[in-house]
Design an enzyme around this catalytic site. Sequence first.
Site, mmCIF file in Angstrom:
data_model
loop_
_atom_site.group_PDB
_atom_site.id
_atom_site.type_symbol
_atom_site.label_atom_id
_atom_site.label_comp_id
_atom_site.label_asym_id
_atom_site.label_seq_id
_atom_site.Cartn_x
_atom_site.Cartn_y
_atom_site.Cartn_z
ATOM 1 C CE LYS A 113 46.755 34.254 45.808
ATOM 2 N NZ LYS A 113 46.638 33.936 44.399
ATOM 3 C CD GLU A 158 42.677 31.894 29.917
ATOM 4 O OE1 GLU A 158 43.633 32.560 29.454
ATOM 5 O OE2 GLU A 158 42.335 31.934 31.119
ATOM 6 N NE ARG A 169 43.259 37.713 27.290
ATOM 7 C CZ ARG A 169 43.982 37.929 28.373
ATOM 8 N NH1 ARG A 169 44.734 36.981 28.866
ATOM 9 N NH2 ARG A 169 43.979 39.117 28.943
#
Length: 625
Positions: A281, A366, A394
């Site tokens: 990253k 979630e 969600r």
Amino acid sequence: MALLETIHSPADIKKLSLDELAALSREIRSLLVQVVSRNGGHLSSNLGAVDLTLALHRVFDAPRDKIIWDIGHQCYTHKIVTGRRERIGTIRKRGGLLGFPDREESEYDVLNTGHASTSLGFASGLAIARDRRGETQHIVAVIGDGALTGGVALEALNHIGQVKQRLIIVLNDNKMSIAPNVGGISRHLNYLAAGRPYIRMKEVIQNVLKAIPGVGRTLFELAKKIEVLMRTLMVPGSLFDELGIKYIGPINGHSFRDLLKELESAKKYDYPVLLHVVTRKGEGYEPASDDPSSFHSSAPFNIENGKFLGREQGLSYSEVFGRSVRRLVAADRRFIALTAAMPEGTGLDAVQKEFPENFFDVGIAEQYMFDFAGGLALGGFRPVLGVYSTFLQRAIDQVIHDVALMRLPLLIGLDRAGLVGGDGPTHQGIYDIALLQPVPGIVLMAPKDENELQHMVYTASRLERPVFIRFPKEPGRGVPLDEEFRELPLGRAEVLRRGDRVLLLAVGPLTCRALAAAEKLAREDGIEATVVNMRFLKPLDLEQVFSLAADVGKIVTIEDGTVRGGFASIIRGEFQAIGDRRHEFLALGVGEGDVPLASREELLAHFGLDAAGIYRSVKAFVQEQ
Ligand SMILES: Cc1ncc(C[n+]2csc(CCOP(=O)(O)OP(=O)(O)O)c2C)c(N)n1
């Protein structure tokens, strides 16, 4: 930018040599750094995915082959090489390119995304649809190691391994979600990425044999066979193989040679394969590779030193939320802070740093987070969840079925509630009022400023039922924070100003804008308005609202959310329920339809929710006959 200027479509990438691909990748990285330093955006994820994206477009034939980006925040290079290079400087800006894939923008964008872990389900369905239609294109889903921790992605793997349709999953593993990735799957990926024991053993044996002078071919071949045998006998397979999906990897995601070879070979299988591509990253820009979390969703920055520009003075709502939760934990260790992969974004890293035992990052999960919190609550603890309003969507079943029906005392900070700038339609926090309103037994609050937010956190901590506090992504108003927490009376609104012409009922941070509009109406037009800070959307202070309404004929609701099913509908419904026919209503909020890409302030102005817009609408409404 010599090479980049010759790239108009993926076909142009197919002509390049390996060296040219590497040069193109450098040019793209430099362009990404420039653009994000101006516009803000998902820098570190995009830098990490440049080589992979070029390799995918080199090997596959989009748009015929379908390349699906999970979450979609890493799609900038894809946009650059699929005909949108000249507009990349407009990304995330009003009227510009969306920072996520968008079917309306391009035929190369297969899926509109923004929320995690959906790519595998869509890929699975698209692959079956292709087969039933007798077509042959490749279906390729690119999913990060973070998104792979999401429940729906795991549900998809489970099904794909059973149905065994032909599709290619590219797992872009950079060991990071936004923060370092967490959990058993992440650990398994590290184990795979390190090269399983047999790979290391194979190297050792080969090296030893090669080092012995005079060892002939036969012995070497025999050793190879032994190695295959050992692999079968000794080495645990990859999780994916066990699920019925062929694992290929690990592959160096910054080596074009390796990427092209393995992607090409993945085409040959007529069942599901997963390519484990290891990337870094922030690759290519040191400030981002050194601190990939801060550059995940980056503010504009100075390219020379990587310092963020224009960071607001004062504390954000998220920071005040995090600090308030830290105070709760400091005073009572029954409080436990939870996040679904957003420790910094929710401000709960304040708890993580000081009280690591009282903090859990559950990954992008979630739904699980709410059930986990439910378990903690049943076990006598007081979970405090930080979740963005848009990602709460969600977990609505968990909220209703698992938490609310049992009245479990969860405290939920709904961050980024209301209109959200920069990210476009997928990230709006405009549905929570409508979604939560019918849920039995819960409390829903919205503070007018950051000082009220801290008192709401405290108030919520004293209530023995589920409490949601919705607050926006905007700079705090800079008001002083009271030293002592104060308990707000449950279900009571706050009257900020009294007038005889019109009643303004305002939600959360729009209250101050409504107040500014009311002051101007009084000053310039002689129109006196009553302004109410609702504070509680559930339970509503109906007694106060009805009593204030008795003095006026016109009522304006002002909310940072969808008016359909939202605060406007609720207030109208309550007046209807008492048979009121006397009042006229004006609903200021977000109408139906997509929210355009723009900054938060532009969005507020677009929907007439800034002080000027509220002033205009209320004036016209009052002056209407
Ligand atoms: C359902 C959901 N929860 C949270 C997020 C916020 N989010 C955006 S990107 C991201 C991390 C994704 O990690 P990964 O898939 O590994 O991609 P990377 O950025 O590392 O390339 C998170 C948590 C989201 N988009 N969707």
